[in-house]
Design an enzyme around this catalytic site. Structure first.
Site, short mmCIF file in Angstrom:
data_model
loop_
_atom_site.label_atom_id
_atom_site.label_comp_id
_atom_site.label_asym_id
_atom_site.label_seq_id
_atom_site.Cartn_x
_atom_site.Cartn_y
_atom_site.Cartn_z
N LYS A 182 -88.12 27.62 -4.41
CA LYS A 182 -87.28 27.17 -3.31
C LYS A 182 -86.83 28.45 -2.61
O LYS A 182 -86.08 29.25 -3.18
CB LYS A 182 -86.10 26.36 -3.89
CG LYS A 182 -85.17 25.69 -2.91
CD LYS A 182 -84.54 26.63 -2.02
CE LYS A 182 -83.38 26.26 -1.22
NZ LYS A 182 -82.69 27.46 -0.74
N GLY A 239 -78.18 33.37 -8.89
CA GLY A 239 -77.31 33.14 -7.74
C GLY A 239 -75.87 32.93 -8.18
O GLY A 239 -75.46 33.39 -9.25
N SER A 240 -75.15 32.21 -7.36
CA SER A 240 -73.70 32.09 -7.57
C SER A 240 -73.37 31.08 -8.67
O SER A 240 -74.17 30.20 -8.99
CB SER A 240 -73.04 31.63 -6.27
OG SER A 240 -73.50 30.33 -5.95
N GLY A 243 -73.26 27.47 -7.05
CA GLY A 243 -74.59 26.91 -6.81
C GLY A 243 -75.30 26.62 -8.12
O GLY A 243 -75.90 25.56 -8.30
N GLY A 244 -75.22 27.57 -9.04
CA GLY A 244 -75.88 27.42 -10.33
C GLY A 244 -75.33 26.23 -11.10
O GLY A 244 -76.08 25.45 -11.69
N GLU A 263 -78.82 32.52 -14.02
CA GLU A 263 -78.24 33.86 -14.16
C GLU A 263 -77.21 33.99 -13.06
O GLU A 263 -77.55 34.01 -11.88
CB GLU A 263 -79.33 34.93 -14.03
CG GLU A 263 -80.33 34.88 -15.16
CD GLU A 263 -79.69 35.13 -16.52
OE1 GLU A 263 -78.68 35.86 -16.59
OE2 GLU A 263 -80.18 34.57 -17.51
N CYS A 300 -74.85 41.65 -9.39
CA CYS A 300 -74.25 40.83 -10.46
C CYS A 300 -73.68 41.72 -11.55
O CYS A 300 -72.80 41.30 -12.30
CB CYS A 300 -75.32 39.92 -11.04
SG CYS A 300 -76.82 40.81 -11.44
N GLU A 389 -65.29 36.70 -10.42
CA GLU A 389 -66.09 37.62 -9.62
C GLU A 389 -65.71 37.56 -8.14
O GLU A 389 -65.56 36.48 -7.57
CB GLU A 389 -67.58 37.25 -9.74
CG GLU A 389 -68.51 38.14 -8.91
CD GLU A 389 -69.95 37.60 -8.83
OE1 GLU A 389 -70.13 36.41 -8.57
OE2 GLU A 389 -70.88 38.40 -9.00
P1 NAP Z 1 -76.35 31.19 -4.03
O1 NAP Z 1 -75.57 30.98 -2.80
O2 NAP Z 1 -75.93 30.41 -5.24
O3 NAP Z 1 -77.87 30.87 -3.67
C1 NAP Z 1 -78.94 30.93 -4.60
C2 NAP Z 1 -79.95 29.83 -4.29
O4 NAP Z 1 -79.43 28.57 -4.70
C3 NAP Z 1 -80.29 29.66 -2.82
O5 NAP Z 1 -81.64 29.27 -2.72
C4 NAP Z 1 -79.38 28.53 -2.39
O6 NAP Z 1 -79.85 27.81 -1.29
C5 NAP Z 1 -79.40 27.66 -3.62
N1 NAP Z 1 -78.19 26.84 -3.77
C6 NAP Z 1 -76.92 27.31 -3.92
N2 NAP Z 1 -76.07 26.27 -4.07
C7 NAP Z 1 -76.82 25.14 -4.03
C8 NAP Z 1 -76.50 23.75 -4.12
N3 NAP Z 1 -75.25 23.34 -4.29
N4 NAP Z 1 -77.51 22.86 -4.02
C9 NAP Z 1 -78.79 23.28 -3.83
N5 NAP Z 1 -79.14 24.58 -3.71
C10 NAP Z 1 -78.17 25.50 -3.82
O7 NAP Z 1 -76.31 32.72 -4.50
P2 NAP Z 1 -76.54 34.03 -3.59
O8 NAP Z 1 -75.44 34.21 -2.63
O9 NAP Z 1 -77.91 34.05 -3.09
O10 NAP Z 1 -76.46 35.23 -4.65
C11 NAP Z 1 -75.27 35.94 -4.93
C12 NAP Z 1 -74.76 35.58 -6.32
O11 NAP Z 1 -75.84 35.76 -7.27
C13 NAP Z 1 -73.63 36.46 -6.84
O12 NAP Z 1 -72.67 35.64 -7.44
C14 NAP Z 1 -74.30 37.36 -7.87
O13 NAP Z 1 -73.44 37.84 -8.88
C15 NAP Z 1 -75.35 36.46 -8.41
N6 NAP Z 1 -76.48 37.21 -8.96
C16 NAP Z 1 -76.71 37.13 -10.29
C17 NAP Z 1 -77.75 37.85 -10.85
C18 NAP Z 1 -78.04 37.76 -12.31
O14 NAP Z 1 -79.13 38.16 -12.72
N7 NAP Z 1 -77.15 37.27 -13.13
C19 NAP Z 1 -78.57 38.66 -10.04
C20 NAP Z 1 -78.30 38.70 -8.67
C21 NAP Z 1 -77.25 37.96 -8.15
P3 NAP Z 1 -79.63 28.28 0.24
O15 NAP Z 1 -80.86 29.04 0.59
O16 NAP Z 1 -79.52 26.99 0.96
O17 NAP Z 1 -78.39 29.10 0.31
#
Ligand code: NAP
Length: 501
Positions: A182, A239-240, A243-244, A263, A300, A389
């Site tokens: 996706k 991701g967040s 969202g996760g 993650e 992250c 965070e």
């Molecule tokens: P995000 O907003 O959660 O987006 C990640 C993906 O999930 C995107 O494709 C997003 O779609 C999708 N998504 C999010 N919420 C959704 C929902 N409710 N329903 C369906 N799809 C959904 O995260 P981000 O802003 O890209 O990344 C930043 C976060 O990632 C930070 O919190 C960071 O700490 C964390 N992170 C963690 C790691 C790790 O390895 N632990 C590494 C890097 C980043 P859209 O395209 O529509 O937004």
């Protein structure tokens, strides 16, 4: 421009346009139109992935290694165009995109090497004991098998290494699982050119086209549809937390629940023990400022909290951190949404009673400057919000009255990707007291370093107890991450002709 995106989905080897489009929102350069993913696209990609599994899931390790190496080559062949569109979409500097590309192709090639060695299959054999009393033992052989089609969601802050052909995709393909990505709406063009590289590798290796599909985003329904599709057998998500968690819950509610390897975020606390603080607190503060502001704090593993002993040396640490962070200028954030979430996170911290400003500046829309706050351990322990965070270059210094307060902070932590100890030899005993607590909290514990920068290696663990990740037994970085997409099968008394090759 070297690469002009066409904005289509890649579904089972075909570039297909949707009915509606969304526009990308690059930090600089032109915006482009991308097809919005539909449920029908998800269905087509998942069905093709299932069809592909019947051949790809049974390919030899040598064939899959050759495929992975070809993907890495095809990415390198598009190096300049990837950097160009990647920097435009994310605002990250060129050097960062180039480094991340090397990391991405490096991890793909590492998986090729890893599967050739074969030990990831963890084969076990209990020989038959026909004469055992009171009951004979059958012949038992166990091996890991690929689970089936995998859905992958990348994060905005790693447009290459944790995205379209990032660690999750590489691990799944190495295991023998087709992948449905996706696409992230923050970097759809980078996703498209990487998908083009994977597509070229599929053709060159003569594999089933359903092995890899990319469905662009543009609405949240498409992500929900992917994780709920009955043919998807596991999800890799970076991701967040919000969202996760939403997608994790959908996976758990399916008629057939599936594992969701999320993650997520972390505050990555650093415990600066007394002797290290006394002897080199200023240096640690300067190093912290560098780590905290790296990539505009959008990691992250960003170390958002420093815990120090209250007193003269603690004050010197606060001053040194203020000075070092104050020297960093504004940096462009990945998206407008992330910039505004950073601002609201900053306000959430600033409004808590007992939290003092140390460094505050004015951010301008998508440009972020560092913030630094301080509070006491007692106040930190009372306010759970301080342990959440804030994605961006924001630090909180917590001053503890004594070692017991440090211990209480450690015990109250939520799951973390990392915890760091800054210690000298004379701090060993204090560190030994913290270790059993930190081991229960974090996937990785560091001494005298900073957690940003995650080595891709056999021993790496990038995960941790919730909310750092949704599966504490897994890692999303390093070769062990392949285990997420395998499951053990036991073969009892089966003739050799029926066993996996
Ligand atoms: P995000 O907003 O959660 O987006 C990640 C993906 O999930 C995107 O494709 C997003 O779609 C999708 N998504 C999010 N919420 C959704 C929902 N409710 N329903 C369906 N799809 C959904 O995260 P981000 O802003 O890209 O990344 C930043 C976060 O990632 C930070 O919190 C960071 O700490 C964390 N992170 C963690 C790691 C790790 O390895 N632990 C590494 C890097 C980043 P859209 O395209 O529509 O937004």
């Amino acid at each position: 421009m070297t690469f002009t995106p066409h904005g289509k989905h890649l579904i089972a080897g075909q570039w297909l346009a949707g009915d509606e489009t969304f526009n990308s929102d690059p930090a600089h350069g032109p915006a482009h139109a991308y097809s919005i993913g539909r449920v029908s696209d998800v269905n087509a990609a998942c069905e093709a992935a299932e069809e592909a599994f019947w051949s790809f899931g049974y390919t030899s390790r040598a064939d899959r290694a050759a495929f992975l190496n070809k993907i890495a080559d095809e990415i390198e062949a598009r190096a300049d165009a990837i950097t160009e569109i990647g920097t435009q979409e994310t605002g990250l500097p060129e050097a960062r995109l180039q480094g991340e590309r090397g990391r991405t192709t490096g991890q793909i090639r590492l998986f090729a090497e890893h599967i050739l060695k074969g030990d990831y299959l963890d084969t076990r054999h209990d020989q038959a004991l026909p004469d055992r009393a009171p009951l004979p033992r059958p012949d038992l052989k166990m091996i890991q098998r690929p689970v089936g089609p995998i859905a992958v969601f990348g994060a905005s802050n790693f447009p290459l290494a944790f995205s379209t052909a990032g660690g999750d995709t590489a691990a799944a393909l190495a295991a023998g699982c087709p992948v449905v990505v996706k696409g992230h709406s923050a970097h759809p063009g980078t996703g498209e050119i990487i998908a083009e590289a994977v597509h070229a590798a599929i053709k060159a290796c003569n594999l089933h086209p359903g092995v890899f599909s990319l469905i662009q985003g543009g609405n949240r329904e498409v992500g929900a549809a992917v994780v709920q599709h009955p043919l998807i057998k596991a999800v890799g998500f970076t991701g967040s937390l919000a969202g996760g968690r939403a997608l994790f819950d959908l996976c758990a509610q399916r008629p057939e629940p599936i594992p969701f390897f999320g993650e997520l975020g972390s505050v990555n606390p650093m415990f600066i023990l007394d002797n290290a603080l006394n002897n080199r607190g200023t240096d640690i503060a300067a190093g912290w400022a560098g780590s905290l502001t790296m990539g505009a704090g959008q990691f992250c593993t960003n170390p958002g909290i420093a815990i120090v002993q209250a007193g003269e040396k603690g004050e010197a640490f606060v001053n040194a951190a203020q000075e070092a962070l104050g020297a960093f200028g504004a940096q462009t954030m990945l998206t407008d949404g992330i910039a505004s979430a950073y601002q609201s996170g900053q306000r959430r911290i600033a409004e808590i009673a007992g939290v003092q400003d140390v460094l505050t500046t004015m951010c301008d829309q998508r440009d972020a400057t560092p913030y630094l706050y301080r509070t006491t351990a007692a106040n930190w322990l009372e306010n759970e919000v301080l342990a959440e965070e804030v994605f961006g270059p924001l630090g909180v210094i917590v001053t503890a009255e004594n070692a017991d307060e440090m211990q209480q902070i450690a015990r109250s932590l939520q799951g973390q990707l990392t915890c760091t100890l800054h210690m000298d030899d004379a701090d060993t005993e204090a560190a030994q007291r913290l270790m059993p607590v930190l081991e229960r909290k974090a996937g990785r514990i560091l001494a005298n370093g900073f957690p940003t920068g995650v080595e891709v290696a056999d021993a790496m663990v990038h995960g941790g107890p919730y909310p750092a990740s949704t599966n504490f037994g897994a890692t999303s970085v390093g070769t062990m991450s392949i285990r997420r997409f395998l499951r053990p099968v036991c073969y009892q008394n089966l003739p050799d002709a029926l066993l996996p090759v």
